[in-house]
Design a protein around this motif. Structure first.
Motif, PDB file in Angstrom:
ATOM      1  N   HIS A  40       0.840  -1.201   0.000  1.00 40.24           N
ATOM      2  CA  HIS A  40       0.000   0.000   0.000  1.00 40.24           C
ATOM      3  C   HIS A  40       0.881   1.259   0.000  1.00 40.24           C
ATOM      4  O   HIS A  40       0.629   2.221  -0.732  1.00 40.24           O
ATOM      5  N   ALA A  41       1.947   1.216   0.816  1.00 42.58           N
ATOM      6  CA  ALA A  41       2.870   2.364   0.894  1.00 42.58           C
ATOM      7  C   ALA A  41       3.524   2.619  -0.465  1.00 42.58           C
ATOM      8  O   ALA A  41       3.659   3.774  -0.895  1.00 42.58           O
ATOM      9  N   ARG A  42       3.936   1.556  -1.145  1.00 47.39           N
ATOM     10  CA  ARG A  42       4.579   1.719  -2.466  1.00 47.39           C
ATOM     11  C   ARG A  42       3.641   2.401  -3.456  1.00 47.39           C
ATOM     12  O   ARG A  42       4.060   3.242  -4.253  1.00 47.39           O
ATOM     13  N   ARG A  43       2.338   2.007  -3.404  1.00 45.69           N
ATOM     14  CA  ARG A  43       1.373   2.623  -4.331  1.00 45.69           C
ATOM     15  C   ARG A  43       1.252   4.122  -4.062  1.00 45.69           C
ATOM     16  O   ARG A  43       1.228   4.932  -4.979  1.00 45.69           O
ATOM     17  N   ILE A  44       1.191   4.476  -2.783  1.00 48.12           N
ATOM     18  CA  ILE A  44       1.083   5.895  -2.407  1.00 48.12           C
ATOM     19  C   ILE A  44       2.349   6.645  -2.825  1.00 48.12           C
ATOM     20  O   ILE A  44       2.293   7.736  -3.402  1.00 48.12           O
ATOM     21  N   LEU A  45       3.516   6.041  -2.558  1.00 47.24           N
ATOM     22  CA  LEU A  45       4.799   6.696  -2.841  1.00 47.24           C
ATOM     23  C   LEU A  45       5.068   6.845  -4.334  1.00 47.24           C
ATOM     24  O   LEU A  45       5.867   7.683  -4.744  1.00 47.24           O
ATOM     25  N   SER A  46       4.394   6.030  -5.144  1.00 48.56           N
ATOM     26  CA  SER A  46       4.614   6.156  -6.592  1.00 48.56           C
ATOM     27  C   SER A  46       4.032   7.463  -7.125  1.00 48.56           C
ATOM     28  O   SER A  46       4.431   7.945  -8.180  1.00 48.56           O
ATOM     29  N   GLY A  47       3.096   8.050  -6.365  1.00 50.26           N
ATOM     30  CA  GLY A  47       2.478   9.285  -6.854  1.00 50.26           C
ATOM     31  C   GLY A  47       2.701  10.505  -5.981  1.00 50.26           C
ATOM     32  O   GLY A  47       2.365  11.619  -6.360  1.00 50.26           O
ATOM     33  N   LEU A  48       3.267  10.305  -4.794  1.00 48.88           N
ATOM     34  CA  LEU A  48       3.416  11.428  -3.856  1.00 48.88           C
ATOM     35  C   LEU A  48       4.802  11.419  -3.220  1.00 48.88           C
ATOM     36  O   LEU A  48       5.358  10.355  -2.960  1.00 48.88           O
ATOM     37  N   ASP A  49       5.331  12.603  -2.948  1.00 51.56           N
ATOM     38  CA  ASP A  49       6.571  12.717  -2.173  1.00 51.56           C
ATOM     39  C   ASP A  49       6.216  13.136  -0.753  1.00 51.56           C
ATOM     40  O   ASP A  49       5.291  13.924  -0.549  1.00 51.56           O
ATOM     41  N   PHE A  50       6.967  12.616   0.212  1.00 50.02           N
ATOM     42  CA  PHE A  50       6.721  12.948   1.615  1.00 50.02           C
ATOM     43  C   PHE A  50       7.970  13.557   2.234  1.00 50.02           C
ATOM     44  O   PHE A  50       9.071  13.388   1.725  1.00 50.02           O
ATOM     45  N   ASP A  51       7.760  14.263   3.356  1.00 47.11           N
ATOM     46  CA  ASP A  51       8.897  14.854   4.078  1.00 47.11           C
ATOM     47  C   ASP A  51       9.509  13.856   5.045  1.00 47.11           C
ATOM     48  O   ASP A  51      10.674  13.978   5.417  1.00 47.11           O
TER      49      ASP A  51
END
Length: 233
Positions: A40-51
């Protein structure tokens, strides 16, 4: 960076913990996204950058250490690992994989907040830097002090948040030894042997990026009884 503008990703398979952390951190002023597992984290990270990513180590499927190692191939986003108390090996493995810090469960939410803010806050520039050269040369490596960037030829060398902090600390006083206890303090960590050991692991990782032969360090030297020292050309 103003810590309160930061967007955090929480990855934990325990829904109760995930929701508690999300509510607490949002009340503390962060923007928060949550993921239930590594996939799930990988899917989110494929489209968003986090601090910053707060990542549980023990999860079904891919664990947090494996995910950390994988993310480090492409991202320098700070990672704070959540480990079960007493899992010393996991902590060291996590740091070696590229995590910036770890926190043992169970923990006080306030302590998590302190750790997150310590990672997000860069070491303040010291006045000593004004007199220092703006670029340090370490063999084939160039370190731009003002930008906090490391280059090898035309290639930018990817540094984690903790590695960037360490370079700022060392480059503000090249040729001077900095004790492990002082490094722990400057990184905003708790005092103690475990955190000094954690700093040793981060130094080892940093040497792999700087040194032609990390096992015989020439630029990031160990000074017996005094700590570590950056020795530019």
């Amino acid at each position: 960076m103003n810590e309160l503008d930061a967007h955090l990703l929480i990855v934990d398979d325990d829904e109760r913990i995930r929701d508690l952390l999300k509510k607490f951190l949002m009340r503390s002023g962060f923007l928060v996204t949550a993921a239930r597992d590594a996939e799930h984290a990988r899917r989110i990270l494929s489209g968003l950058d986090f601090d910053l990513i707060v990542l549980d180590v023990m999860m079904p499927g891919e664990d947090g250490i494996s995910l950390t190692r994988s993310l480090r191939e492409t991202k320098a986003t700070p990672i704070l690992l959540l480990t079960a108390r007493g899992e010393t090996e996991n902590r060291i493995s996590g740091l070696e994989a590229g995590a910036d810090d770890y926190l043992a469960k169970p923990f006080e939410p306030k302590e998590l907040l302190l750790r997150i803010n310590a990672i997000l806050r860069r070491v303040p520039d010291t006045s000593a830097q004004d007199a220092a050269p703006k670029v340090l040369h370490l063999g084939a490596i160039r370190y731009d002090i003002e930008r906090g960037e490391m280059w090898q030829g035309e290639d930018l060398v990817r540094l984690t948040a903790t590695e960037s902090q360490l370079m700022k600390i060392f480059s503000s006083q090249p040729g001077e030894a900095v004790s492990r206890a002082k490094l722990v303090e400057d990184l905003g960590r708790d005092r103690g042997q475990a955190q000094e050991r954690a700093v040793d692991v981060q130094i080892t990782r940093l040497r792999r990026k700087i040194e032609p032969n990390p096992k015989q360090p020439r630029y990031l030297q160990t000074v017996r009884g005094a700590g570590y020292m950056l020795a530019p050309d």
